[in-house]
Design an enzyme around this catalytic site. Structure first.
Site, PDB file in Angstrom:
ATOM      1  N   TRP A 280       0.873  -1.204  -0.017  1.00  0.00           N
ATOM      2  CA  TRP A 280      -0.070  -0.097  -0.086  1.00  0.00           C
ATOM      3  C   TRP A 280       0.755   1.238   0.084  1.00  0.00           C
ATOM      4  O   TRP A 280       0.504   2.357  -0.504  1.00  0.00           O
ATOM      5  CB  TRP A 280      -1.076  -0.118   1.163  1.00  0.00           C
ATOM      6  CG  TRP A 280      -2.216  -1.198   0.880  1.00  0.00           C
ATOM      7  CD1 TRP A 280      -1.989  -2.373   1.647  1.00  0.00           C
ATOM      8  CD2 TRP A 280      -3.217  -1.155  -0.002  1.00  0.00           C
ATOM      9  NE1 TRP A 280      -3.315  -3.101   1.119  1.00  0.00           N
ATOM     10  CE2 TRP A 280      -3.744  -2.352  -0.090  1.00  0.00           C
ATOM     11  CE3 TRP A 280      -3.193  -0.269  -1.204  1.00  0.00           C
ATOM     12  CZ2 TRP A 280      -4.736  -2.845  -0.984  1.00  0.00           C
ATOM     13  CZ3 TRP A 280      -4.505  -0.740  -2.106  1.00  0.00           C
ATOM     14  CH2 TRP A 280      -5.033  -1.913  -1.941  1.00  0.00           C
TER      15      TRP A 280
ATOM     16  N   ASP B   3      -1.584   6.583   6.670  1.00  0.00           N
ATOM     17  CA  ASP B   3      -2.747   5.405   6.186  1.00  0.00           C
ATOM     18  C   ASP B   3      -2.887   4.496   7.164  1.00  0.00           C
ATOM     19  O   ASP B   3      -2.233   3.385   7.137  1.00  0.00           O
ATOM     20  CB  ASP B   3      -2.239   4.907   4.796  1.00  0.00           C
ATOM     21  CG  ASP B   3      -3.264   3.725   4.329  1.00  0.00           C
ATOM     22  OD1 ASP B   3      -4.421   3.605   4.826  1.00  0.00           O
ATOM     23  OD2 ASP B   3      -2.943   3.194   3.151  1.00  0.00           O
TER      24      ASP B   3
ATOM     25  N   LYS C 166     -12.084  -2.104   7.047  1.00  0.00           N
ATOM     26  CA  LYS C 166     -11.631  -3.002   8.056  1.00  0.00           C
ATOM     27  C   LYS C 166     -12.297  -2.648   9.609  1.00  0.00           C
ATOM     28  O   LYS C 166     -12.935  -3.510   9.955  1.00  0.00           O
ATOM     29  CB  LYS C 166     -10.038  -2.859   7.917  1.00  0.00           C
ATOM     30  CG  LYS C 166      -9.321  -3.468   7.083  1.00  0.00           C
ATOM     31  CD  LYS C 166      -9.277  -2.780   5.688  1.00  0.00           C
ATOM     32  CE  LYS C 166      -8.453  -3.732   4.652  1.00  0.00           C
ATOM     33  NZ  LYS C 166      -8.459  -3.018   3.510  1.00  0.00           N
TER      34      LYS C 166
HETATM   35  C1  LIG Z   1      -3.402   0.011   4.079  1.00  0.00           C
HETATM   36  C2  LIG Z   1      -4.293   0.148   3.208  1.00  0.00           C
HETATM   37  N1  LIG Z   1      -4.431   1.144   2.320  1.00  0.00           N
HETATM   38  C3  LIG Z   1      -5.018   1.381   1.378  1.00  0.00           C
HETATM   39  C4  LIG Z   1      -5.894   0.547   0.857  1.00  0.00           C
HETATM   40  C5  LIG Z   1      -7.040   0.885  -0.159  1.00  0.00           C
HETATM   41  O1  LIG Z   1      -8.264   1.002   0.137  1.00  0.00           O
HETATM   42  P1  LIG Z   1      -9.514   1.265  -0.684  1.00  0.00           P
HETATM   43  O2  LIG Z   1      -9.722   0.211  -1.281  1.00  0.00           O
HETATM   44  O3  LIG Z   1     -10.489   1.853   0.251  1.00  0.00           O
HETATM   45  O4  LIG Z   1      -9.023   2.538  -1.741  1.00  0.00           O
HETATM   46  C6  LIG Z   1      -6.244  -0.547   1.651  1.00  0.00           C
HETATM   47  C7  LIG Z   1      -7.053  -1.628   1.269  1.00  0.00           C
HETATM   48  O5  LIG Z   1      -7.241  -2.894   1.708  1.00  0.00           O
HETATM   49  C8  LIG Z   1      -5.256  -0.917   2.620  1.00  0.00           C
HETATM   50  O6  LIG Z   1      -5.190  -2.003   3.514  1.00  0.00           O
END
Ligand SMILES: Cc1ncc(COP(=O)(O)O)c(C=O)c1O
Length: 349
Positions: free
Chosen positions: A91, A161, A185
């Site tokens: 991520w 994040d 989550k």
């Molecule tokens: C740490 C992290 N950041 C970003 C995301 C992406 O999130 P979204 O699908 O809400 O854009 C996720 C998705 O699992 C994640 O676990």
């Protein structure tokens, strides 16, 4: 998972929210009923996380990925601005790729060489004092690594994040410039994104920033510059109430540490399962584990499913299995997995 109690409450209120004759899904976001739901959710989140008054709480759309763009758009005023990022997993990498479209990115820590099974040491982080902000991912959902400390960035705003760790334990919000998280989550259903942003970081977006991505537009409009994801916001509010009833983040943190501890202990005590992550930075939320014999993966998943244990397949980049044990996963769920793993090892090991 969402807490069963929250789903039951939503079911009870589905057709008629508190005698209004309306489902929350049918309400106008400008009506007093929904506004009261929205305000209560924000107040409860502020209480749970002890969010200081000089932070705005925004309920947005676009997911955490939308924030990969919104962060540089709001904080990096022009192409010449430098921003610091830590590359600690899947991520962070995506966040970095997006930030590169808008700013000059310095990667100040990179653990890809260890296949994202380690994190930088607390003393090894050197932030550029000129950077507009420093971005990191406290919990990497796929590799299952979690920072056991909050990086020190001096006057440079720290941006986190927290998608896969928010509300799992207490945090000192004042250490951060921005905390953001997709809801799906620990907050509620997909569709709403929580952004907690310090006041001084609002109001200086790059020219050309799409209006709905500008924190100022959203802060001025109480996140209602357009129609918000009302039902997801309501569900988030139910989850916040559930957390408060269970003793808040202190209690949740103790429970999460215990849950993760049981699972890691079971893995470490066995010769059949391994977790590749450095013991100092193992996630409390996402626990990857690998079977001694890859050829047994499909059998493991099939038998686990029979036992009522689902969503255990690991991400293709890591392989093996991954147990996601977010707040809503009861301790008995972890116990059931540990028992199943021991039994599987006895039969197939
Ligand atoms: C740490 C992290 N950041 C970003 C995301 C992406 O999130 P979204 O699908 O809400 O854009 C996720 C998705 O699992 C994640 O676990």
């Amino acid at each position: 998972m969402l807490p069963a109690e929250v789903l039951e409450r939503a079911r009870e209120e589905m057709l008629d929210w508190r005698g209004t004759g309306m489902s929350v899904m049918e309400m106008s976001h400008r009506g007093k009923e929904f506004v009261s739901i929205a305000e209560k959710a924000e107040a409860d989140l502020r209480e749970l996380m002890a969010i200081p008054d000089n932070y705005k709480v925004l309920f947005l759309q676009g997911g955490a990925s939308g924030q990969f763009s919104a962060i540089p758009l709001n904080l990096a005023k022009d192409d010449g601005v430098t921003v610091d990022y830590m590359n600690t997993g899947h991520w962070s990498k995506k966040a970095i790729a997006e930030a590169r479209r808008f700013a000059r990115v310095n990667v100040i820590a990179d653990t890809e060489g260890s296949h994202f099974t380690t994190l930088p040491g607390e003393g090894d982080i050197r932030v550029d004092p000129q950077a507009a902000y420093c971005h990191y991912t406290p919990n990497e959902t796929i590799a299952g690594v979690e920072f056991p400390y909050v990086p020190e960035t001096g006057d440079v705003p720290l941006v986190a994040d927290m998608s896969s760790t928010i509300l799992s334990r207490p945090v000192d919000v004042s250490r951060y410039g921005i905390i953001y998280a997709g809801a799906q989550k620990n907050i509620g259903p997909a569709g709403v994104t929580v952004v907690i942003v310090r006041d001084d970081l609002i109001g200086d977006a790059r020219p050309g920033t799409p209006k709905l991505m500008d924190y100022k537009t959203m802060a001025d409009a109480d996140s209602m510059a357009n129609t918000p994801p009302t039902y997801a916001w309501y569900m988030a509010g139910l989850v916040f109430e559930w957390l408060k009833e269970r003793g808040g983040l202190e209690a949740m943190g103790e429970r999460n540490e215990r849950k993760a501890g049981k699972l890691y202990a079971a893995i470490d005590e066995s010769d059949f399962y391994t977790n590749p992550v450095d013991g100092a930075c193992r996630s409390w939320m996402n626990v990857p584990f690998i079977l001694a014999d890859d050829g047994l993966n499909d059998t493991f998943l099939a038998e686990a499913r029979e036992a009522g244990l689902v969503t255990l397949k690991g991400h293709r980049s890591v392989g093996g299995m991954r147990a996601s044990i977010y707040n809503a996963m009861p301790e008995e769920g972890v116990d059931a997995l540990v028992d199943f793993m021991a039994d599987f090892e006895r039969r197939h090991g």
